[in-house]
Design an enzyme around this catalytic site. Structure first.
Site, PDB file in Angstrom:
ATOM      1  N   SER A 102      48.246 -31.082  40.121  1.00 51.36           N
ATOM      2  CA  SER A 102      49.050 -32.206  40.346  1.00 51.36           C
ATOM      3  C   SER A 102      48.425 -33.482  40.586  1.00 51.36           C
ATOM      4  O   SER A 102      47.210 -33.839  40.758  1.00 51.36           O
ATOM      5  CB  SER A 102      49.925 -31.899  41.384  1.00 51.36           C
ATOM      6  OG  SER A 102      50.461 -33.333  42.017  1.00 51.36           O
ATOM      7  N   TYR A 135      50.125 -31.369  50.655  1.00 50.03           N
ATOM      8  CA  TYR A 135      50.390 -30.858  49.443  1.00 50.03           C
ATOM      9  C   TYR A 135      49.238 -31.143  48.267  1.00 50.03           C
ATOM     10  O   TYR A 135      48.594 -30.289  47.919  1.00 50.03           O
ATOM     11  CB  TYR A 135      51.806 -31.365  48.903  1.00 50.03           C
ATOM     12  CG  TYR A 135      51.855 -30.922  47.170  1.00 50.03           C
ATOM     13  CD1 TYR A 135      51.888 -29.571  46.809  1.00 50.03           C
ATOM     14  CD2 TYR A 135      52.175 -31.851  46.237  1.00 50.03           C
ATOM     15  CE1 TYR A 135      52.066 -29.344  45.598  1.00 50.03           C
ATOM     16  CE2 TYR A 135      52.228 -31.797  45.135  1.00 50.03           C
ATOM     17  CZ  TYR A 135      52.098 -30.401  44.628  1.00 50.03           C
ATOM     18  OH  TYR A 135      52.435 -29.993  43.326  1.00 50.03           O
ATOM     19  N   LYS A 193      46.426 -28.799  46.588  1.00 46.45           N
ATOM     20  CA  LYS A 193      45.983 -28.659  45.124  1.00 46.45           C
ATOM     21  C   LYS A 193      44.632 -28.959  44.869  1.00 46.45           C
ATOM     22  O   LYS A 193      43.838 -28.273  43.962  1.00 46.45           O
ATOM     23  CB  LYS A 193      46.904 -29.524  44.387  1.00 46.45           C
ATOM     24  CG  LYS A 193      48.439 -29.203  44.717  1.00 46.45           C
ATOM     25  CD  LYS A 193      48.465 -27.948  43.606  1.00 46.45           C
ATOM     26  CE  LYS A 193      49.859 -27.448  43.189  1.00 46.45           C
ATOM     27  NZ  LYS A 193      50.009 -26.413  42.622  1.00 46.45           N
TER      28      LYS A 193
HETATM   29  N1  LIG Z   1      57.574 -29.948  38.916  1.00 46.37           N
HETATM   30  C1  LIG Z   1      56.863 -30.943  39.032  1.00 46.37           C
HETATM   31  O1  LIG Z   1      57.033 -31.929  38.723  1.00 46.37           O
HETATM   32  C2  LIG Z   1      55.192 -30.702  39.129  1.00 46.37           C
HETATM   33  C3  LIG Z   1      54.479 -31.662  39.307  1.00 46.37           C
HETATM   34  C4  LIG Z   1      53.106 -31.465  39.481  1.00 46.37           C
HETATM   35  C5  LIG Z   1      52.768 -30.139  39.824  1.00 46.37           C
HETATM   36  N2  LIG Z   1      53.698 -29.111  39.970  1.00 46.37           N
HETATM   37  C6  LIG Z   1      53.287 -27.742  40.213  1.00 46.37           C
HETATM   38  O2  LIG Z   1      53.539 -26.951  39.149  1.00 46.37           O
HETATM   39  C7  LIG Z   1      53.884 -25.677  39.756  1.00 46.37           C
HETATM   40  C8  LIG Z   1      55.280 -25.189  39.530  1.00 46.37           C
HETATM   41  O3  LIG Z   1      56.156 -26.100  40.035  1.00 46.37           O
HETATM   42  P1  LIG Z   1      57.518 -25.893  39.733  1.00 46.37           P
HETATM   43  O4  LIG Z   1      58.374 -27.451  39.782  1.00 46.37           O
HETATM   44  O5  LIG Z   1      58.002 -25.021  38.734  1.00 46.37           O
HETATM   45  O6  LIG Z   1      58.094 -25.272  41.143  1.00 46.37           O
HETATM   46  P2  LIG Z   1      59.123 -24.074  41.268  1.00 46.37           P
HETATM   47  O7  LIG Z   1      59.250 -24.048  43.085  1.00 46.37           O
HETATM   48  O8  LIG Z   1      60.352 -24.244  40.469  1.00 46.37           O
HETATM   49  O9  LIG Z   1      58.348 -22.692  40.798  1.00 46.37           O
HETATM   50  C9  LIG Z   1      57.308 -21.984  41.776  1.00 46.37           C
HETATM   51  C10 LIG Z   1      57.572 -20.686  41.682  1.00 46.37           C
HETATM   52  O10 LIG Z   1      56.354 -20.011  42.561  1.00 46.37           O
HETATM   53  C11 LIG Z   1      56.952 -18.897  43.216  1.00 46.37           C
HETATM   54  N3  LIG Z   1      56.133 -18.768  44.297  1.00 46.37           N
HETATM   55  C12 LIG Z   1      55.727 -19.716  45.430  1.00 46.37           C
HETATM   56  N4  LIG Z   1      54.706 -19.142  45.821  1.00 46.37           N
HETATM   57  C13 LIG Z   1      54.375 -17.705  45.626  1.00 46.37           C
HETATM   58  C14 LIG Z   1      53.618 -16.663  45.804  1.00 46.37           C
HETATM   59  N5  LIG Z   1      52.762 -16.819  46.828  1.00 46.37           N
HETATM   60  N6  LIG Z   1      53.511 -15.405  45.208  1.00 46.37           N
HETATM   61  C15 LIG Z   1      54.439 -15.396  44.192  1.00 46.37           C
HETATM   62  N7  LIG Z   1      55.390 -16.260  43.643  1.00 46.37           N
HETATM   63  C16 LIG Z   1      55.295 -17.687  44.575  1.00 46.37           C
HETATM   64  C17 LIG Z   1      58.307 -19.334  43.431  1.00 46.37           C
HETATM   65  O11 LIG Z   1      59.125 -18.240  43.921  1.00 46.37           O
HETATM   66  C18 LIG Z   1      58.853 -20.225  42.289  1.00 46.37           C
HETATM   67  O12 LIG Z   1      59.460 -19.255  41.187  1.00 46.37           O
HETATM   68  C19 LIG Z   1      53.574 -25.921  41.223  1.00 46.37           C
HETATM   69  O13 LIG Z   1      52.362 -25.290  41.703  1.00 46.37           O
HETATM   70  C20 LIG Z   1      53.594 -27.358  41.446  1.00 46.37           C
HETATM   71  O14 LIG Z   1      52.907 -27.736  42.528  1.00 46.37           O
HETATM   72  C21 LIG Z   1      55.000 -29.248  39.566  1.00 46.37           C
END
Ligand SMILES: NC(=O)c1ccc[n+]([C@@H]2O[C@H](COP(=O)([O-])OP(=O)(O)OC[C@H]3O[C@@H](n4cnc5c(N)ncnc54)[C@H](O)[C@@H]3O)[C@@H](O)[C@H]2O)c1
Length: 333
Positions: free
Chosen positions: A117, A141, A145
């Site tokens: 991120s 957070y 990361k």
């Molecule tokens: N959405 C954004 O704008 C964004 C921006 C920067 C980084 N990210 C990173 O991208 C990744 C995905 O983001 P997202 O928006 O899809 O999030 P999200 O919450 O939609 O998806 C995360 C998934 O991980 C699963 N999960 C969490 N902890 C777990 C564990 N210990 N074991 C198994 N499953 C687990 C959750 O059930 C969920 O389905 C994250 O790591 C987030 O930090 C997202």
């Protein structure tokens, strides 16, 4: 390629899994469903319900499915929550992540792409941000990361892995069938569209930032472009030197909150109920914009859906097709 997508029932993981399947790869999704949705797991993927931190489950799954590479999207990502309850963030994003590394090491997988991120940069001294700029997270957070990135870099060097940490900026938009449904939702575009669809007025935080119109500036990347970058990064891991490659993923264009709000009104074709509020807190830097030169050069990638209108229109189509989001989640607050 046979790919294990952790967090494949979440927003980014599901769209990326869909893209991988579309490109002819085999996908196993590992997700605890703590935040994700069973209905978001794309057709053709095998869903294993479980924790990334369950070492035996991961090792068995990797062996049974003959996994070649891992796309690690699972994690927790609510910035404000991470500041008041850090434990689940260190547990899920760091401890469970390292257990995942140990499990795949034991099972012999040497290729991994990680959902990192822009929060690893904190409040940058300049934009566009380049990958070699200082890493100085300003929230828990972002710290988690960065901690995982450091572990991944160390494992890659020690064990000869090809790995890529993709530092996403603001992901938005939807594919034809999969969209964004976080609960709670903290992201601007889905919240503006929820208000447009008849929800409570959306609050837009902060009008006194040192930016051209006083509102925060962010770099929005279409989730379909992100999925394409994941595919390119996974392919690249086969040829990488044993070290982690860190790459920003953004369009290198900054849009202010006011730009986003006005573009959303244009897309939906009517005024959207809203109010301007104070800053959300200290954790929101005034401007975050990516340099994407490295992603272009190393991944051979470029954003194809970079216009704000296109991003918002895809999210709006998904919202209209799924007015209550995915069927299996907790109700919207
Ligand atoms: N959405 C954004 O704008 C964004 C921006 C920067 C980084 N990210 C990173 O991208 C990744 C995905 O983001 P997202 O928006 O899809 O999030 P999200 O919450 O939609 O998806 C995360 C998934 O991980 C699963 N999960 C969490 N902890 C777990 C564990 N210990 N074991 C198994 N499953 C687990 C959750 O059930 C969920 O389905 C994250 O790591 C987030 O930090 C997202």
């Amino acid at each position: 390629m046979r790919v294990l997508v952790t967090g494949g029932a979440g927003y980014v993981g599901s769209v990326s899994a869909e893209r991988l399947i579309g490109a002819g790869h085999e996908v196993t999704v590992l997700d605890s469903l703590v935040k994700g949705h069973r209905a978001a797991v794309p057709e053709g993927a095998r869903l294993v319900i479980g924790e990334v931190g369950d070492r035996q489950l991961v090792t068995n799954t990797v062996r049974e499915d003959g996994i070649d590479a891992v796309l690690h999207c699972a994690g927790f990502s609510l910035v404000a929550e991470s500041m008041v309850t850090p434990e689940p963030y260190f547990d899920a994003n760091v401890r469970d992540g390292i257990t995942l590394l140990d499990a795949i090491h034991e099972a012999g997988v040497r290729r991994i792409v990680f959902s990192s991120s822009a929060s690893v940069y904190g409040a940058p001294a300049r934009v566009p941000i380049e990958e070699d700029d200082p890493l100085a997270p300003i929230n828990t957070y972002g710290a988690t990361k960065l901690a995982f990135e450091m572990a991944l870099a160390a494992y890659s060097l020690a064990y000869g892995w090809g790995s890529v940490a993709l530092r996403y900026f603001n992901v938005a938009g939807a594919s034809e069938s999969l969209g964004e449904d976080h609960r709670p939702e903290t992201h601007l575009i889905p919240n503006v569209l929820r208000a447009a669809a008849g929800g409570q007025p959306v609050t837009l935080f902060g009008t006194d930032y040192p930016t051209r119109d006083g509102t925060c500036i962010r770099d929005y990347i279409h989730v379909a472009d992100l999925a394409a970058a994941h595919l390119a990064a996974l392919e690249l891991t086969a040829d990488l030197e044993p070290q982690m490659l860190a790459c920003n993923l953004g369009t290198a264009t900054g849009f202010s909150n006011r730009d986003v709000f006005e573009a959303a009104q244009a897309v939906v074709g009517r005024p959207i109920p809203h109010e301007w509020g104070p800053r959300r807190g200290a954790g929101d830097p005034p401007a975050l914009v990516a340099s994407n030169e490295k992603a272009r050069e190393r991944l051979g990638w470029q954003p194809r859906h970079g216009s704000l209108e296109e991003i918002i229109a895809s999210a709006w189509r998904w919202r209209q097709a799924h007015p209550k989001g995915y069927p299996d989640g907790v109700p919207e607050s």
